[in-house]
Enzyme design. Sequence first.
Site, PDB file in Angstrom:
ATOM      1  N   LYS A 181      -3.413   1.548   2.290  1.00  0.00           N
ATOM      2  CA  LYS A 181      -4.718   1.771   1.663  1.00  0.00           C
ATOM      3  C   LYS A 181      -5.584   0.530   1.839  1.00  0.00           C
ATOM      4  O   LYS A 181      -5.141  -0.582   1.569  1.00  0.00           O
ATOM      5  CB  LYS A 181      -4.557   2.065   0.166  1.00  0.00           C
ATOM      6  CG  LYS A 181      -5.892   2.334  -0.523  1.00  0.00           C
ATOM      7  CD  LYS A 181      -5.712   2.617  -1.995  1.00  0.00           C
ATOM      8  CE  LYS A 181      -5.699   1.388  -2.845  1.00  0.00           C
ATOM      9  NZ  LYS A 181      -7.032   0.806  -3.125  1.00  0.00           N
ATOM     10  N   ASP A 184     -10.304   3.608   0.739  1.00  0.00           N
ATOM     11  CA  ASP A 184     -10.635   3.774  -0.689  1.00  0.00           C
ATOM     12  C   ASP A 184     -11.973   3.101  -0.980  1.00  0.00           C
ATOM     13  O   ASP A 184     -12.020   2.012  -1.532  1.00  0.00           O
ATOM     14  CB  ASP A 184      -9.485   3.134  -1.492  1.00  0.00           C
ATOM     15  CG  ASP A 184      -9.687   3.159  -2.992  1.00  0.00           C
ATOM     16  OD1 ASP A 184     -10.505   3.960  -3.480  1.00  0.00           O
ATOM     17  OD2 ASP A 184      -9.001   2.376  -3.678  1.00  0.00           O
ATOM     18  N   LYS A 228     -14.674   4.933  -2.439  1.00  0.00           N
ATOM     19  CA  LYS A 228     -15.244   5.561  -3.654  1.00  0.00           C
ATOM     20  C   LYS A 228     -16.751   5.789  -3.557  1.00  0.00           C
ATOM     21  O   LYS A 228     -17.525   5.273  -4.373  1.00  0.00           O
ATOM     22  CB  LYS A 228     -14.938   4.695  -4.882  1.00  0.00           C
ATOM     23  CG  LYS A 228     -13.460   4.473  -5.155  1.00  0.00           C
ATOM     24  CD  LYS A 228     -13.264   3.720  -6.464  1.00  0.00           C
ATOM     25  CE  LYS A 228     -11.822   3.497  -6.829  1.00  0.00           C
ATOM     26  NZ  LYS A 228     -11.107   2.541  -5.973  1.00  0.00           N
ATOM     27  N   ASP A 241     -23.241   8.704  -4.390  1.00  0.00           N
ATOM     28  CA  ASP A 241     -24.667   8.593  -4.063  1.00  0.00           C
ATOM     29  C   ASP A 241     -25.207  10.011  -3.940  1.00  0.00           C
ATOM     30  O   ASP A 241     -24.504  10.971  -4.269  1.00  0.00           O
ATOM     31  CB  ASP A 241     -24.825   7.787  -2.745  1.00  0.00           C
ATOM     32  CG  ASP A 241     -26.147   7.030  -2.677  1.00  0.00           C
ATOM     33  OD1 ASP A 241     -27.197   7.622  -3.006  1.00  0.00           O
ATOM     34  OD2 ASP A 241     -26.125   5.843  -2.295  1.00  0.00           O
ATOM     35  N   THR A 249      -9.142   4.334 -14.216  1.00  0.00           N
ATOM     36  CA  THR A 249      -8.104   4.064 -15.214  1.00  0.00           C
ATOM     37  C   THR A 249      -8.420   2.831 -16.053  1.00  0.00           C
ATOM     38  O   THR A 249      -7.769   2.580 -17.057  1.00  0.00           O
ATOM     39  CB  THR A 249      -6.725   3.887 -14.550  1.00  0.00           C
ATOM     40  OG1 THR A 249      -6.879   3.023 -13.428  1.00  0.00           O
ATOM     41  CG2 THR A 249      -6.166   5.205 -14.093  1.00  0.00           C
ATOM     42  N   ARG A 265       0.844  -4.664  -5.350  1.00  0.00           N
ATOM     43  CA  ARG A 265       1.509  -5.947  -5.583  1.00  0.00           C
ATOM     44  C   ARG A 265       3.033  -5.909  -5.653  1.00  0.00           C
ATOM     45  O   ARG A 265       3.662  -6.904  -5.244  1.00  0.00           O
ATOM     46  CB  ARG A 265       0.895  -6.609  -6.824  1.00  0.00           C
ATOM     47  CG  ARG A 265      -0.516  -7.113  -6.553  1.00  0.00           C
ATOM     48  CD  ARG A 265      -1.301  -7.336  -7.806  1.00  0.00           C
ATOM     49  NE  ARG A 265      -1.588  -6.077  -8.484  1.00  0.00           N
ATOM     50  CZ  ARG A 265      -2.231  -5.980  -9.644  1.00  0.00           C
ATOM     51  NH1 ARG A 265      -2.638  -7.072 -10.257  1.00  0.00           N
ATOM     52  NH2 ARG A 265      -2.465  -4.797 -10.177  1.00  0.00           N
TER      53      ARG A 265
HETATM   54  O1  C5P Z   1      -1.231  -3.847  -6.977  1.00  0.00           O
HETATM   55  P1  C5P Z   1      -1.305  -2.466  -7.554  1.00  0.00           P
HETATM   56  O2  C5P Z   1      -0.082  -1.622  -7.276  1.00  0.00           O
HETATM   57  O3  C5P Z   1      -1.704  -2.447  -9.014  1.00  0.00           O
HETATM   58  O4  C5P Z   1      -2.502  -1.796  -6.709  1.00  0.00           O
HETATM   59  C1  C5P Z   1      -3.008  -0.530  -7.028  1.00  0.00           C
HETATM   60  C2  C5P Z   1      -4.133  -0.225  -6.101  1.00  0.00           C
HETATM   61  O5  C5P Z   1      -4.695   1.031  -6.521  1.00  0.00           O
HETATM   62  C3  C5P Z   1      -5.275  -1.224  -6.103  1.00  0.00           C
HETATM   63  O6  C5P Z   1      -5.837  -1.229  -4.786  1.00  0.00           O
HETATM   64  C4  C5P Z   1      -6.262  -0.638  -7.088  1.00  0.00           C
HETATM   65  O7  C5P Z   1      -7.589  -0.991  -6.808  1.00  0.00           O
HETATM   66  C5  C5P Z   1      -6.052   0.848  -6.858  1.00  0.00           C
HETATM   67  N1  C5P Z   1      -6.440   1.713  -7.953  1.00  0.00           N
HETATM   68  C6  C5P Z   1      -5.907   1.591  -9.218  1.00  0.00           C
HETATM   69  N2  C5P Z   1      -6.324   2.428 -10.224  1.00  0.00           N
HETATM   70  C7  C5P Z   1      -7.223   3.379  -9.952  1.00  0.00           C
HETATM   71  C8  C5P Z   1      -7.758   3.517  -8.666  1.00  0.00           C
HETATM   72  C9  C5P Z   1      -7.332   2.660  -7.670  1.00  0.00           C
HETATM   73  O8  C5P Z   1      -5.071   0.747  -9.471  1.00  0.00           O
HETATM   74  N3  C5P Z   1      -7.594   4.209 -10.904  1.00  0.00           N
END
Ligand code: C5P
Length: 235
Positions: free
Chosen positions: A34, A61, A63, A66, A121, A212
Site C-alpha cells: 500500500k 491509498d 482517498k 472532490d 478510525t 509497522r
Molecule cells: O503501521 P500500521 O499497521 O498502523 O499502518 C496502517 C496503515 O493503514 C497506515 O498506512 C494508515 O495510514 C492506514 N490506515 C489506518 N486506518 C484507517 C485507514 C488507513 O491505519 N482507517
Amino acid sequence: MLPENPVFVALDTPELEQAVAWADAVRPRVGGVKLGLEFFNSNGPDGVRRIVDLGLPVFLDLKFHDIPNTVAGAVNAVAGLGAAIVNVHAGGGSAMLSAAATAAAEYGANRPLVVAVTVLTSLDDDDLASVGQAGPAVSQVERLARLSQSCGLDGVVCSPAEIAVLRTACGDRFRLVVPGIRPAWANAGDQKRIMTPREARDLGADVLVIGRPITGSDDPAAAAARIADELDISS
Ligand code: C5P
C-alpha cells in the site's frame, strides 16, 4: 482479482529507495503493498510506477474526495498507473462514488478495485457529532458502506470492529479492506481497536493492511513470513 495472501504492507515512507527495499524484502510472503499520501506526495506517479514495476499488486491509498468530475479524472489517472486498488471517501456522496466506479470500469479487465473510506478510525462519536454526522460511528459506517455498494463500488475500508457488521449488511462479495491489524507479538503503536491477522481474516476481511509490525521490524522479511505462516499461506 485479489491475491490469495490478504496482506498488503503499508510502505509509509517518503523515501523511494526505502519503499523499494521493503517491497523487495517482503515480496515472497505478502499479497501486495500500500502506498499512501506520504509516499505519493514525495515521489509522484513515477514513484508509483517504480513500485508497480516490482510486480506486486499496489493499493494506492489517496482517498479522493472532490466533485464527481474531478474524482473521475483522478481515478482515471491512477488506474493508468497500474494500481490494483484505489480509494475515495464515501462522504463525497452518491454521484461522486458512481463517477469513481464508472471511471475505473473504463479499464475493463485491468481495472482497479475501487473501495471507499467510510469513517476514519481516528474519529470517535464526539468527533462525528462535531461535524454534524449522526453516530454512533458503526451506524455511519454501515450507512456509507451500503451507499458505496449501491453506487457500484467494490468495497470499503473499515476497522476490525466493523468487519462482522459489514459482512452481514453487504454480503460475501463486498470487499473489506482492514487496517488496525496487529499480530499478537507486535506493538499496538497508535492503533487502538486492533485485531490479529487471523482473527480479522476469519471474520471476513479480504485485505489486511499492515504497516509497522512489518516495516518497523528489524527483519521485515521474517515478520512478513511469520504473519503468512499464522494465516497458513505458504507462498
Ligand atoms: O503501521 P500500521 O499497521 O498502523 O499502518 C496502517 C496503515 O493503514 C497506515 O498506512 C494508515 O495510514 C492506514 N490506515 C489506518 N486506518 C484507517 C485507514 C488507513 O491505519 N482507517
